[in-house]
Design an enzyme around this catalytic site. Structure first.
Site, PDB file in Angstrom:
ATOM      1  N   TRP A   1       1.017  -1.024   0.058  1.00 28.89           N
ATOM      2  CA  TRP A   1      -0.093   0.044  -0.190  1.00 28.89           C
ATOM      3  C   TRP A   1       0.568   1.421   0.074  1.00 28.89           C
ATOM      4  O   TRP A   1       1.115   2.403  -0.748  1.00 28.89           O
ATOM      5  CB  TRP A   1      -0.892   0.176   1.063  1.00 28.89           C
TER       6      TRP A   1
ATOM      7  N   ASP B   1      -1.512   6.222   6.346  1.00 31.73           N
ATOM      8  CA  ASP B   1      -2.572   6.026   5.588  1.00 31.73           C
ATOM      9  C   ASP B   1      -2.799   3.743   7.027  1.00 31.73           C
ATOM     10  O   ASP B   1      -1.735   3.241   7.285  1.00 31.73           O
ATOM     11  CB  ASP B   1      -1.975   4.732   4.355  1.00 31.73           C
TER      12      ASP B   1
ATOM     13  N   LYS C   1     -11.861  -1.359   6.847  1.00 35.19           N
ATOM     14  CA  LYS C   1     -11.104  -3.386   7.848  1.00 35.19           C
ATOM     15  C   LYS C   1     -11.800  -2.393   9.281  1.00 35.19           C
ATOM     16  O   LYS C   1     -11.910  -3.568   9.460  1.00 35.19           O
ATOM     17  CB  LYS C   1     -10.107  -2.922   7.507  1.00 35.19           C
TER      18      LYS C   1
HETATM   19  C1  LIG Z   1      -7.056  -2.235   2.162  1.00 35.04           C
HETATM   20  C2  LIG Z   1      -5.905  -1.001   2.493  1.00 35.04           C
HETATM   21  C3  LIG Z   1      -6.509   0.047   1.456  1.00 35.04           C
HETATM   22  C4  LIG Z   1      -7.297  -0.310  -0.001  1.00 35.04           C
HETATM   23  O1  LIG Z   1      -8.414   0.677   0.633  1.00 35.04           O
HETATM   24  P1  LIG Z   1      -9.635   0.985  -0.820  1.00 35.04           P
HETATM   25  O2  LIG Z   1     -10.330   1.572  -0.090  1.00 35.04           O
HETATM   26  O3  LIG Z   1     -10.277  -0.664  -1.002  1.00 35.04           O
HETATM   27  O4  LIG Z   1      -8.684   1.779  -1.371  1.00 35.04           O
HETATM   28  C5  LIG Z   1      -4.879   0.425   1.407  1.00 35.04           C
HETATM   29  N1  LIG Z   1      -4.125   0.741   2.544  1.00 35.04           N
HETATM   30  C6  LIG Z   1      -4.373  -0.201   3.590  1.00 35.04           C
HETATM   31  C7  LIG Z   1      -3.187  -0.058   4.396  1.00 35.04           C
HETATM   32  C8  LIG Z   1      -5.056  -0.962   3.372  1.00 35.04           C
HETATM   33  O5  LIG Z   1      -4.896  -1.818   4.133  1.00 35.04           O
END
Ligand SMILES: *Cc1c(COP(=O)(O)O)cnc(C)c1O
Length: 361
Positions: A103, A172, A196
């Protein structure tokens, strides 16, 4: 509710059962509106109340002062990868990144696509992203320092956040937001795809500080400007109403049922501890992340060979355990133990894994 599995999905993932029951119970007639929550106007008093309560709860849980805005933006975390450099990279200053996995790499790529001057401050790519870098130097002249607080795929997590002095941290937190308490002060912005730890898919939660909002260039399209979302309380256009509604109930669950982020963290540590202790005491299972970098949320492990890994995932499925297959890019196994995963589910998983080892090991 007897058919519910022990859900270890990486995302979309398990949500708290009491929240799902609450959604069910008020679904057809939301608070005497005569409508379900997915039928009412986002300009109605009902939705105003939903979004404002979600914002207030997020502010209380994270101890946000008045400089921080809580926004809901569609496009998931992935859209934030491009909005961050667009809005927050200042001309003449580099955009700095720590690269700890898939990511982070994507976030870096989106900044490069826009021709920003990107600097990689540290990376763990040399060891297949199995650890969190330490002892690196940050630059005091950067626009921001971006990092991924929890690496969902490799199962690593920053236990202490990087220090960058006056340079705002941008993080993030898609897979670990609200899993623990932390000091917001060094952060200019944090963001998380909801699916998540805090809700269903369909929205990212973005927390951004006033001084960061001042950076947004006028020339950007309206829907890609943080200021548009801040000025209109995330309702410049129709937001992802159902997602925000569910987020607001989950924040209430964390606050009122769990008792806040310190309590949430204790439970998360207990869950991860049960699983890591079991893995560490076994010669059959092996954790893949460096011990000092292990994630509380995504527990990655391997078995002696791929065939056994496939069998484990299959047999787990037959026995009421879901989501144990590692990410398609890395293989192996992964148990995601987000906020909603119960201690009981983790204990049941460990018992199942012990049985599996006995019969197949
Ligand atoms: C799942 C995830 C993403 C992607 O998320 P989307 O909402 O599908 O764009 C980005 N960063 C991390 C750390 C993730 O776990």
């Amino acid at each position: 509710m007897t058919n519910r599995i022990h859900n270890f999905n990486a995302g979309p993932a398990a949500l708290p059962l009491p929240v799902l029951e609450e959604i069910r119970d008020e679904f057809l007639d939301y608070k005497d509106s005569g409508m379900s929550v997915i039928e009412l106007s986002h300009r109605s008093k009902w939705f105003d109340d939903i979004i404002n309560k979600a914002i207030e709860r997020a502010k209380r849980l994270l101890n946000l002062d008045d400089r921080y805005h809580v926004l809901f933006i569609q496009g998931g975390a992935s859209q934030q990868f491009c909005m961050i450099p667009m809005n927050l990279a200042v001309d003449g200053k580099s955009a700095d990144y720590l690269n700890t996995g898939t990511w982070s790499t994507k976030a870096i790529q989106e900044a490069r696509i826009q021709g920003k001057e990107v600097r990689i401050i540290a990376s763990s790519e040399d060891k297949d992203f199995s650890y969190i870098p330490k002892g690196f130097q940050t630059n005091s002249d950067a626009s921001y320092l971006h990092f991924t607080s929890n690496n969902t795929i490799k199962g690593t997590q920053w236990s202490e956040f990087p220090q960058a002095g006056d340079v705002p941290l941008v993080s993030d937190m898609s897979s670990d937001i609200l899993c623990r308490s932390f000091d917001i002060k060094p952060f200019g912005m944090i963001y998380a795809g909801a699916q998540k730890n805090i809700g269903p898919s369909g929205s990212a939660m973005v927390i951004i500080r006033d001084d960061m909002l001042e950076r947004t260039p006028e020339s950007l399209p309206s829907m890609l400007k943080y200021t548009t979302f801040a000025d209109k309380n995330s309702m410049y256009n129709t937001p992802s109403c159902f997602t925000i509604y569910t987020i607001s109930l989950i924040l209430k669950w964390i606050e009122e049922t769990i008792g806040g982020l310190d309590a949430m963290e204790r439970i998360n540590r207990e869950k991860a501890g049960i699983l890591y202790d079991f893995i560490d005491n076994s010669d059959f299972y092996a954790g893949t992340a460096a011990k000092d970098s292990r994630s509380l949320m995504n527990i990655t492990f391997r078995l002696p060979n791929e065939d056994l890994e496939k069998r484990l995932v299959k047999k787990a499925g037959e026995n009421g355990f879901g989501g144990l297959k590692g990410h398609r890019s890395v293989g192996g196994c992964r148990a995601s133990t987000y906020n909603a995963t119960t201690i009981e589910s983790v204990q049941a998983l460990v018992e199942f894994m012990a049985e599996f080892e006995k019969s197949e090991g």
